[in-house]
Design a protein around this motif. Structure first.
Motif, PDB file in Angstrom:
ATOM      1  N   SER A 224       0.828  -1.206   0.000  1.00 43.27           N
ATOM      2  CA  SER A 224       0.000   0.000   0.000  1.00 43.27           C
ATOM      3  C   SER A 224       0.862   1.254   0.000  1.00 43.27           C
ATOM      4  N   TRP A 225       1.919   1.217   0.782  1.00 38.91           N
ATOM      5  CA  TRP A 225       2.820   2.365   0.951  1.00 38.91           C
ATOM      6  C   TRP A 225       3.582   2.699  -0.325  1.00 38.91           C
ATOM      7  N   ALA A 226       3.986   1.685  -1.071  1.00 39.51           N
ATOM      8  CA  ALA A 226       4.941   1.854  -2.172  1.00 39.51           C
ATOM      9  C   ALA A 226       4.304   2.406  -3.439  1.00 39.51           C
ATOM     10  N   ASP A 227       5.093   3.183  -4.160  1.00 37.77           N
ATOM     11  CA  ASP A 227       4.777   3.563  -5.541  1.00 37.77           C
ATOM     12  C   ASP A 227       5.363   2.548  -6.513  1.00 37.77           C
ATOM     13  N   VAL A 228       6.476   1.947  -6.091  1.00 40.20           N
ATOM     14  CA  VAL A 228       7.213   0.976  -6.908  1.00 40.20           C
ATOM     15  C   VAL A 228       7.476  -0.252  -6.050  1.00 40.20           C
ATOM     16  N   VAL A 229       7.204  -1.436  -6.590  1.00 46.22           N
ATOM     17  CA  VAL A 229       7.469  -2.687  -5.880  1.00 46.22           C
ATOM     18  C   VAL A 229       8.371  -3.549  -6.754  1.00 46.22           C
ATOM     19  N   ILE A 230       9.476  -3.985  -6.171  1.00 47.20           N
ATOM     20  CA  ILE A 230      10.418  -4.849  -6.878  1.00 47.20           C
ATOM     21  C   ILE A 230      10.502  -6.168  -6.113  1.00 47.20           C
TER      22      ILE A 230
ATOM     23  N   ALA B 237      -6.129  -1.185  -4.624  1.00 46.52           N
ATOM     24  CA  ALA B 237      -4.982  -0.513  -4.015  1.00 46.52           C
ATOM     25  C   ALA B 237      -3.650  -0.915  -4.626  1.00 46.52           C
ATOM     26  N   LEU B 238      -3.646  -1.931  -5.481  1.00 45.65           N
ATOM     27  CA  LEU B 238      -2.396  -2.394  -6.093  1.00 45.65           C
ATOM     28  C   LEU B 238      -2.264  -1.920  -7.532  1.00 45.65           C
ATOM     29  N   ALA B 239      -3.289  -1.243  -8.038  1.00 46.26           N
ATOM     30  CA  ALA B 239      -3.270  -0.760  -9.419  1.00 46.26           C
ATOM     31  C   ALA B 239      -2.436   0.514  -9.545  1.00 46.26           C
ATOM     32  N   ASN B 240      -1.985   0.752 -10.772  1.00 48.29           N
ATOM     33  CA  ASN B 240      -1.292   2.000 -11.113  1.00 48.29           C
ATOM     34  C   ASN B 240       0.009   2.205 -10.341  1.00 48.29           C
ATOM     35  N   LYS B 241       0.623   1.111  -9.947  1.00 50.55           N
ATOM     36  CA  LYS B 241       1.963   1.139  -9.376  1.00 50.55           C
ATOM     37  C   LYS B 241       2.921   0.513 -10.379  1.00 50.55           C
ATOM     38  N   VAL B 242       4.206   0.802 -10.222  1.00 49.56           N
ATOM     39  CA  VAL B 242       5.223   0.192 -11.068  1.00 49.56           C
ATOM     40  C   VAL B 242       5.740  -1.072 -10.384  1.00 49.56           C
TER      41      VAL B 242
ATOM     42  N   HIS C  24      -2.766  -8.838 -13.254  1.00 49.79           N
ATOM     43  CA  HIS C  24      -4.019  -8.954 -12.514  1.00 49.79           C
ATOM     44  C   HIS C  24      -4.229  -7.761 -11.591  1.00 49.79           C
ATOM     45  N   TRP C  25      -3.149  -7.238 -11.056  1.00 50.53           N
ATOM     46  CA  TRP C  25      -3.237  -6.102 -10.145  1.00 50.53           C
ATOM     47  C   TRP C  25      -3.499  -4.782 -10.873  1.00 50.53           C
ATOM     48  N   GLY C  26      -3.317  -4.757 -12.187  1.00 46.57           N
ATOM     49  CA  GLY C  26      -3.431  -3.495 -12.907  1.00 46.57           C
ATOM     50  C   GLY C  26      -2.185  -2.641 -12.785  1.00 46.57           C
ATOM     51  N   GLY C  27      -1.047  -3.320 -12.605  1.00 49.49           N
ATOM     52  CA  GLY C  27       0.216  -2.616 -12.446  1.00 49.49           C
ATOM     53  C   GLY C  27       0.889  -2.309 -13.764  1.00 49.49           C
ATOM     54  N   ILE C  28       1.928  -1.491 -13.681  1.00 55.61           N
ATOM     55  CA  ILE C  28       2.740  -1.139 -14.845  1.00 55.61           C
ATOM     56  C   ILE C  28       4.073  -1.873 -14.715  1.00 55.61           C
ATOM     57  N   VAL C  29       4.342  -2.788 -15.624  1.00 49.99           N
ATOM     58  CA  VAL C  29       5.557  -3.598 -15.567  1.00 49.99           C
ATOM     59  C   VAL C  29       6.701  -2.845 -16.232  1.00 49.99           C
ATOM     60  N   VAL C  30       7.795  -2.696 -15.498  1.00 48.17           N
ATOM     61  CA  VAL C  30       8.990  -2.035 -16.025  1.00 48.17           C
ATOM     62  C   VAL C  30      10.149  -3.030 -15.994  1.00 48.17           C
TER      63      VAL C  30
END
Length: 205
Positions: free
Chosen positions: A75-81, A110-115, A142-148
């Motif tokens: 929840s806290w992160a903008d980017v998760v690696i 809450a997991l969408a739109n993060k990298v 599935h989370w709606g994330g942005i894969v980098v």
């Protein structure tokens, strides 16, 4: 002034190989200006299995003070690696178990739109490195994330050779991550911070 990017590096490591890559990711993200959290996931293996492998037992003691990952870190992160050794071409069960606790956050959006990005290691050459990274990407979709990914955005990637994410071959745990693997991990983290920062600024602008 743009808000500082918050990065969570969440990993599983049995004998320390993936942990060293996680450290490189944290260092690179910090150098790129991010606020960084390093988190390990909960160990699931029984004590007798861990004690039977001296490297496994030593690494557990070495990292006993590192906080375990919680849903709040996502929840806290903008980017998760994420970092995981390969298990039959898939992520380790320990990391998968943590991912399986994220249903409530996913349901809230809450997991969408993060990298999101990832790195991995294997005992043998190839050994499922790409399929492990791709299996993590399926979660991010599935989370709606942005894969980098690192892609081939730096000349060093033509040496590292894995455009999906950083990877390393440990030769059954005997070979620590070398300059090539650590540089690829750093590049992965820096690109994630760069894109995460642009995304955060764009969404708040």
């Amino acid at each position: 002034m743009a808000a500082q990017v918050k990065v969570a590096v969440i990993y599983y490591s049995a004998t320390g190989i993936t942990y060293q890559m996680a450290q490189a990711a944290c260092e690179a993200a910090g150098e790129a200006g991010a606020d960084v959290r390093l988190r390990k996931v909960r160990e699931l293996a029984p004590d007798e299995a861990i004690r039977s492998n001296s490297g496994w037992e030593a690494h557990r003691l070495e990292t006993q003070d590192i906080d375990e990952a919680q849903p709040d870190d996502l929840s806290w992160a903008d980017v998760v690696i994420f970092g995981s050794p390969t298990r039959y071409g898939l992520v380790a069960a320990q990391l998968k178990q943590f991912i399986d606790t994220t249903g409530p956050l996913w349901a809230q959006g809450a997991l969408a739109n993060k990298v999101y990005s990832a790195f991995t290691s294997t005992a043998t050459q190839h050994g499922g490195q790409e399929s492990t990274l791709l299996s993590l990407f399926h979660v991010f979709y599935h989370w709606g994330g942005i894969v980098v990914t690192p892609g081939y955005t730096d000349p060093s990637q033509f040496v590292a050779g894995n455009p999906y994410g950083a990877s390393h071959t440990s030769n059954n745990g005997d070979t620590a991550p070398d300059h090539v693997a650590l540089s690829a991990t750093a590049l992965t983290a820096k690109r994630a911070v760069q894109i995460g920062g642009a995304l955060k600024q764009g969404l708040s602008g």
